[in-house]
Design a protein around this motif. Structure first.
Motif, short mmCIF file in Angstrom:
data_model
loop_
_atom_site.label_atom_id
_atom_site.label_comp_id
_atom_site.label_asym_id
_atom_site.label_seq_id
_atom_site.Cartn_x
_atom_site.Cartn_y
_atom_site.Cartn_z
N TRP A 26 18.30 2.48 0.46
CA TRP A 26 18.04 3.43 -0.62
C TRP A 26 18.83 3.07 -1.88
CZ3 TRP A 26 18.85 8.84 2.12
CH2 TRP A 26 17.85 9.02 3.10
N MET A 27 20.11 2.72 -1.68
CA MET A 27 21.00 2.49 -2.82
C MET A 27 20.74 1.17 -3.54
SD MET A 27 22.98 5.13 -3.15
CE MET A 27 21.44 5.95 -2.80
N VAL A 28 20.36 0.16 -2.79
CA VAL A 28 20.29 -1.20 -3.35
C VAL A 28 18.89 -1.55 -3.85
CG1 VAL A 28 20.58 -3.66 -2.83
CG2 VAL A 28 22.24 -1.98 -1.95
N ARG A 29 17.88 -1.28 -3.01
CA ARG A 29 16.52 -1.63 -3.42
C ARG A 29 16.01 -0.65 -4.48
NH1 ARG A 29 12.35 -1.45 -1.13
NH2 ARG A 29 11.47 -3.37 -1.99
N LYS A 30 15.16 -1.15 -5.36
CA LYS A 30 14.57 -0.29 -6.40
C LYS A 30 13.07 -0.53 -6.43
CE LYS A 30 14.35 2.35 -10.06
NZ LYS A 30 14.53 3.83 -9.94
N ASP A 31 12.31 0.49 -6.02
CA ASP A 31 10.86 0.46 -6.15
C ASP A 31 10.40 1.90 -6.29
OD1 ASP A 31 11.04 1.48 -3.56
OD2 ASP A 31 10.21 -0.30 -2.58
N HIS A 32 9.16 2.20 -5.94
CA HIS A 32 8.67 3.58 -6.09
C HIS A 32 9.24 4.52 -5.04
CE1 HIS A 32 6.02 2.58 -9.35
NE2 HIS A 32 5.43 1.62 -8.63
N LEU A 33 9.89 3.98 -4.00
CA LEU A 33 10.48 4.79 -2.95
C LEU A 33 12.00 4.73 -2.97
CD1 LEU A 33 8.04 3.90 -0.01
CD2 LEU A 33 8.04 5.97 -1.42
N ASP A 34 12.56 3.54 -2.84
CA ASP A 34 14.02 3.38 -2.80
C ASP A 34 14.63 3.60 -4.18
OD1 ASP A 34 14.16 2.91 -0.04
OD2 ASP A 34 13.63 0.80 -0.32
N LEU A 35 15.87 4.12 -4.21
CA LEU A 35 16.45 4.66 -5.43
C LEU A 35 17.09 3.63 -6.35
CD1 LEU A 35 18.16 7.78 -3.78
CD2 LEU A 35 15.92 7.67 -4.89
N GLY A 36 17.64 2.56 -5.78
CA GLY A 36 18.24 1.51 -6.60
C GLY A 36 19.39 1.98 -7.48
N LYS A 77 0.81 -1.22 0.00
CA LYS A 77 0.00 0.00 0.00
C LYS A 77 0.85 1.27 0.00
CE LYS A 77 -2.10 1.27 3.82
NZ LYS A 77 -3.04 1.24 4.98
N ARG A 78 2.01 1.22 0.67
CA ARG A 78 2.82 2.42 0.84
C ARG A 78 3.89 2.59 -0.24
NH1 ARG A 78 1.87 4.38 6.05
NH2 ARG A 78 0.63 2.96 7.33
N ASN A 79 3.98 1.67 -1.16
CA ASN A 79 5.00 1.74 -2.20
C ASN A 79 4.56 2.63 -3.36
OD1 ASN A 79 7.28 1.23 -3.75
ND2 ASN A 79 6.47 -0.69 -4.58
N HIS A 80 4.45 3.93 -3.07
CA HIS A 80 4.12 4.89 -4.12
C HIS A 80 4.70 6.26 -3.73
CE1 HIS A 80 0.93 6.76 -1.65
NE2 HIS A 80 0.68 5.52 -1.25
N LEU A 81 4.89 7.11 -4.71
CA LEU A 81 5.57 8.39 -4.49
C LEU A 81 4.83 9.30 -3.51
CD1 LEU A 81 6.69 9.17 -8.15
CD2 LEU A 81 8.11 8.34 -6.26
N GLU A 82 3.50 9.21 -3.49
CA GLU A 82 2.72 10.09 -2.62
C GLU A 82 2.89 9.76 -1.13
OE1 GLU A 82 1.54 8.52 -5.31
OE2 GLU A 82 1.54 10.30 -6.62
N GLU A 83 3.51 8.62 -0.84
CA GLU A 83 3.71 8.24 0.56
C GLU A 83 4.71 9.17 1.26
OE1 GLU A 83 3.27 6.24 4.10
OE2 GLU A 83 2.05 6.04 2.29
N ILE A 84 5.54 9.85 0.47
CA ILE A 84 6.51 10.79 1.03
C ILE A 84 6.20 12.19 0.51
CG2 ILE A 84 8.94 11.43 1.10
CD1 ILE A 84 9.66 8.50 0.86
N SER A 85 5.94 13.11 1.42
CA SER A 85 5.57 14.47 1.04
C SER A 85 5.85 15.40 2.21
CB SER A 85 4.08 14.53 0.69
OG SER A 85 3.30 14.20 1.82
N LEU A 86 5.57 16.67 2.05
CA LEU A 86 5.76 17.62 3.14
C LEU A 86 4.84 17.29 4.31
CD1 LEU A 86 6.08 21.01 1.20
CD2 LEU A 86 7.89 19.75 2.38
N GLU A 87 3.68 16.70 4.00
CA GLU A 87 2.75 16.30 5.05
C GLU A 87 3.20 14.99 5.71
OE1 GLU A 87 1.70 17.15 1.90
OE2 GLU A 87 1.34 19.21 2.61
N ARG A 88 3.92 14.17 4.94
CA ARG A 88 4.42 12.87 5.43
C ARG A 88 5.92 12.81 5.12
NH1 ARG A 88 0.68 9.39 6.59
NH2 ARG A 88 1.83 7.54 5.98
N PRO A 89 6.72 13.63 5.82
CA PRO A 89 8.12 13.81 5.44
C PRO A 89 9.00 12.60 5.75
CG PRO A 89 7.65 14.99 7.47
CD PRO A 89 6.34 14.48 6.97
N ASP A 90 10.07 12.49 4.97
CA ASP A 90 11.09 11.47 5.16
C ASP A 90 12.34 11.98 4.46
OD1 ASP A 90 11.33 8.29 5.87
OD2 ASP A 90 12.59 8.81 4.15
#
Length: 250
Positions: free
Chosen positions: A171-181, A16-29
């Motif tokens: 961040w470096m290794v995993r690749k999905d909608h959040l981690d950079l890969g 459910k959380r694997n999408h770009l909208e999961e991280i924002s100014l309202e939900r910072p990371d």
């Protein structure tokens, strides 16, 4: 809650959380800032300053000019002369940028340095041992704040959870909608959980961790619990567990 119910919860939450909208100014990371640059050095800066209140972390990271890594050392020291963050003075921050600048100038990728240790037995702590030692070697500067930022060179049997470093590796290794890969030479199955005090507490509450001490053995224990859910990509559940703790769902 049974392990089966916990497993179902984490699988649902990670999906459910694997999408770009999961991280924002309202939900910072901190990953929000690292994602803007998609560079291993900028991401390292974001990861190592990721301690304390998340709003304060984001405010500090967004005050930084990451293009300084491409400029001369005088520009770096002048531009960062008024910057500070919690345990780091302006000099600590200047010197950390200089360390990253010198690493880039040597045409060394952080991944290549990490791989020198990691390839021996696919142990990420061996990779971190070499990478942290490399960063200390290229800059003789030392201070309490600077050494807190980089952390100690891992011992053969570590005690620290190395949370910020394991988050960087995620961040470096995993690749999905959040981690950079951004790295390709490290396998996701070898990653360890970037355990912080909040995920540690929730991990215990959900029965994923039995250990009472917040330390490296707790990291291994939670990682093994995640491997029961996905042996090849156990750390994909880290962000979901972190968000559940942050939202005080349990």
């Amino acid at each position: 809650m049974t392990f089966e119910k916990v497993a179902k919860l984490l699988k649902e939450e990670s999906f459910k959380r694997n999408h770009l909208e999961e991280i924002s100014l309202e939900r910072p990371d901190p990953l929000m800032v690292a994602s803007k640059h998609k560079d291993e050095f900028s991401a390292l800066i974001c990861a190592l300053f990721a301690y304390g209140n998340v709003q304060a972390i984001i405010k500090f990271l967004e005050s930084l000019d990451f293009s300084l890594l491409e400029k001369d050392e005088i520009s770096i020291t002048q531009t960062l002369s008024q910057h500070y963050y919690r345990f780091q003075t302006s000099q600590d921050i200047q010197q950390f940028f200089l360390t990253c600048k010198r690493a880039k100038a040597q045409s060394a990728t952080l991944e290549s340095i990490f791989l020198e240790g990691y390839r021996k037995s696919h142990n990420v702590m061996d990779g971190l041992r070499g990478l942290i030692a490399f960063l200390y070697d290229i800059n003789p500067y030392r201070s309490r704040g600077y050494e807190f930022l980089l952390g100690k060179i891992p011992a053969t049997i570590p005690t620290s959870p190395y949370k910020r470093w394991h988050m960087y590796l995620r961040w470096m290794v995993r690749k999905d909608h959040l981690d950079l890969g951004l790295w390709s030479g490290v396998e996701s199955k070898d990653l360890l959980v970037p355990l912080d005090t909040h995920t540690f507490a929730l991990g215990k509450k959900l029965g994923l961790i039995q250990r009472k001490s917040y330390d490296f053995k707790a990291v291994l224990e939670l990682t093994e619990s995640f491997k029961k859910l996905d042996h090849n990509d156990p750390i994909k559940y880290d962000f979901a567990l972190y968000r559940l703790g942050q939202e005080r769902r349990f």
